[in-house]
Design an enzyme around this catalytic site. Structure first.
Site, short mmCIF file in Angstrom:
data_model
loop_
_atom_site.label_atom_id
_atom_site.label_comp_id
_atom_site.label_asym_id
_atom_site.label_seq_id
_atom_site.Cartn_x
_atom_site.Cartn_y
_atom_site.Cartn_z
N CYS A 175 0.83 -1.22 0.00
CA CYS A 175 0.00 0.00 0.00
C CYS A 175 0.86 1.26 0.00
O CYS A 175 0.70 2.14 -0.86
CB CYS A 175 -0.95 -0.02 1.19
SG CYS A 175 -0.17 -0.45 2.76
N1 LIG Z 1 -4.38 -3.89 5.24
C1 LIG Z 1 -3.85 -3.28 4.18
O1 LIG Z 1 -3.99 -2.05 4.00
C2 LIG Z 1 -3.04 -4.04 3.18
C3 LIG Z 1 -2.65 -3.38 2.01
C4 LIG Z 1 -1.89 -4.08 1.06
C5 LIG Z 1 -1.53 -5.39 1.31
N2 LIG Z 1 -1.91 -6.00 2.47
C6 LIG Z 1 -1.49 -7.39 2.66
O2 LIG Z 1 -2.62 -8.23 2.47
C7 LIG Z 1 -2.54 -9.36 3.34
C8 LIG Z 1 -3.79 -9.36 4.22
O3 LIG Z 1 -3.75 -8.16 4.99
P1 LIG Z 1 -4.96 -7.68 5.90
O4 LIG Z 1 -4.58 -6.36 6.43
O5 LIG Z 1 -6.24 -7.86 5.21
O6 LIG Z 1 -4.83 -8.78 7.07
P2 LIG Z 1 -5.85 -9.22 8.19
O7 LIG Z 1 -6.93 -8.20 8.35
O8 LIG Z 1 -5.04 -9.54 9.38
O9 LIG Z 1 -6.47 -10.56 7.60
C9 LIG Z 1 -5.67 -11.70 7.39
C10 LIG Z 1 -6.50 -12.78 6.72
O10 LIG Z 1 -5.68 -13.92 6.51
C11 LIG Z 1 -6.30 -15.08 7.09
N3 LIG Z 1 -5.29 -16.01 7.59
C12 LIG Z 1 -4.39 -15.81 8.58
N4 LIG Z 1 -3.62 -16.91 8.75
C13 LIG Z 1 -4.07 -17.83 7.86
C14 LIG Z 1 -3.71 -19.16 7.55
N5 LIG Z 1 -2.71 -19.77 8.21
N6 LIG Z 1 -4.37 -19.81 6.57
C15 LIG Z 1 -5.38 -19.20 5.90
N7 LIG Z 1 -5.79 -17.93 6.15
C16 LIG Z 1 -5.14 -17.26 7.12
C17 LIG Z 1 -7.13 -14.52 8.22
O11 LIG Z 1 -8.10 -15.47 8.54
P3 LIG Z 1 -8.72 -15.64 10.03
O12 LIG Z 1 -9.95 -14.77 10.04
O13 LIG Z 1 -9.02 -17.08 10.10
O14 LIG Z 1 -7.68 -15.19 11.02
C18 LIG Z 1 -7.68 -13.25 7.57
O15 LIG Z 1 -8.76 -13.58 6.74
C19 LIG Z 1 -1.26 -9.19 4.16
O16 LIG Z 1 -0.25 -9.94 3.58
C20 LIG Z 1 -0.97 -7.70 4.06
O17 LIG Z 1 0.40 -7.40 4.17
C21 LIG Z 1 -2.67 -5.37 3.40
#
Ligand SMILES: NC(=O)c1ccc[n+]([C@@H]2O[C@H](COP(=O)([O-])OP(=O)(O)OC[C@H]3O[C@@H](n4cnc5c(N)ncnc54)[C@H](OP(=O)(O)O)[C@@H]3O)[C@@H](O)[C@H]2O)c1
Length: 363
Positions: A175
């Protein structure tokens, strides 16, 4: 392309996965996505509010129970990840909105099962070992990981649009990195920046950038009425900024900050120019570079973008001010971290991969 796309999302219970699911559900060229949860034998899914997995009282987890904003329009069941079931359903494209380590291990499996992948994590973004080392990946099959690392396309459509249609693996950009790369690319391509004097990218993000699991740093009490810097010289996005802009990490200083707002990023970028220049020349350099790129809005100087202008959109907004000496430039770059910084950019990449109009489902 006439038939609707069959896609699946793993990570729909997270912040970026939820945004992605909402975009896909209203995308006219996509079938209702298959929503996946962790495999049966891993930890049970927690709700966004930390409650039980489902309010419906049975074993089925419904995304609308976790995110009530989805309720009232039917059921959105979450299924455990199973490659054979995905194959049976004819799913061609898998979105991963999962932690880096999870994506690093699942992408080779998905590719081995004949799928294309758009990964929102940082697992496949970096080509250079010196930058990738920060993630400390332990690859089970180093040869396959190296091959996929080489093949994965950094999915920034405004820079790499020609490589995206044929990609098997898209590494969706970070991001912060999206704002900084889009803010600097025209200037660096035109050779106008004096890199030896150093470039500074000072970025501020809303708290959703850190994902749904609260930590001491992202707890309401730490964030509210506060502004803090973190990851100075060490943030993971520095590597992708350097790689995509062909800079060394000595030439750019990137400092992220945590803003007490839910979402949105503003990056202020400071550049010394090699020679004196007029604001009109800078503006035409940016306009020319982003001609036909519908998700970058170049503001007419001296108007500057603000976080609120791009919230809930897939736009990255750019504006700049030139110092009276004509040699110091400040660029301001804004986006919604969950849309252009994650889910929206992933949909933009999907559109390009499948020959769909780039803006479909995003405007
Ligand atoms: N947030 C942002 O602004 C943003 C921007 C760009 C990129 N990203 C990237 O996108 C990815 C997700 O980010 P986020 O902020 O959306 O994270 P998040 O809110 O913490 O959500 C993580 C997701 O991954 C799932 N998960 C965790 N461990 C897992 C496993 N072992 N097997 C399968 N699913 C699993 C979680 O499921 P549960 O509900 O079961 O825990 C949840 O659905 C990250 O790599 C992050 O760096 C995020």
């Amino acid at each position: 392309m006439s038939a609707k796309l069959k896609v699946a999302v793993l990570g729909a219970t997270g912040y970026s996965g939820m945004e992605l699911t909402r975009l896909l559900l209203r995308h006219p060229r996509v079938e209702t996505p298959v929503l996946l949860r962790r495999a049966e034998n891993s930890n049970p899914t927690k709700t966004a509010l930390g409650g039980p997995p489902s309010a419906s009282g049975n074993d089925q987890i419904n995304l609308a129970d976790i995110f009530p904003v989805l309720s009232g329009n039917g059921n959105y069941p979450l299924e455990p990840l199973s490659w054979s079931s995905l194959k049976q359903k004819g799913v061609d494209l898998l979105f991963l909105a999962t932690p880096h380590e999870v994506s690093r291990s699942l992408v080779p499996e998905a590719v081995a099962h004949g799928m294309r992948v758009i990964d929102l994590s940082g697992a496949w973004r970096l080509k250079q070992e010196q930058h990738r080392a920060i993630y400390k990946f332990k690859d089970d099959d180093a040869a396959t990981a190296a091959e996929l690392t080489g093949k994965a396309v950094y999915g920034l459509p405004e820079l790499n649009g020609d490589k995206i249609p044929n990609a098997t693996v898209i590494a969706n950009p970070g991001c912060y990195a999206t704002t900084v790369i889009l803010g600097l690319a025209p200037l660096l391509k035109a050779g106008l920046a004096d890199k030896q004097k150093g470039i500074i990218a000072d970025s501020k993000s809303g708290v959703s950038g850190a994902g749904k699991e609260p930590s001491a740093r992202t707890h309401f009490v730490s964030v509210a009425d506060n502004l803090s810097a973190y990851g100075v010289f060490t943030h993971r996005h520095l590597g992708e900024i350097a790689e995509q802009l062909q800079l060394t990490t000595d030439e750019i200083t990137f400092t992220p900050h945590l803003l007490p707002i839910p979402r949105g990023i503003l990056s202020t970028i400071y550049v010394h120019l090699k020679h004196k220049i007029r604001a009109a020349e800078i503006e035409s350099c940016y306009r020319e570079f982003y001609k036909g790129k519908r998700f970058v809005r170049v503001f007419q100087t001296p108007k500057l973008p603000e976080i609120q202008f791009s919230l809930n959109t897939n736009y990255c907004d750019l504006g700049f001010c030139l110092a009276p000496d004509g040699q110091r430039l400040v660029i301001v770059s804004c986006e919604d971290n969950l849309i252009k910084g994650a889910a929206g950019q992933a949909v933009q990449n999907m559109n390009l991969m499948y020959g769909v109009n780039e803006g479909e489902g995003l405007l």
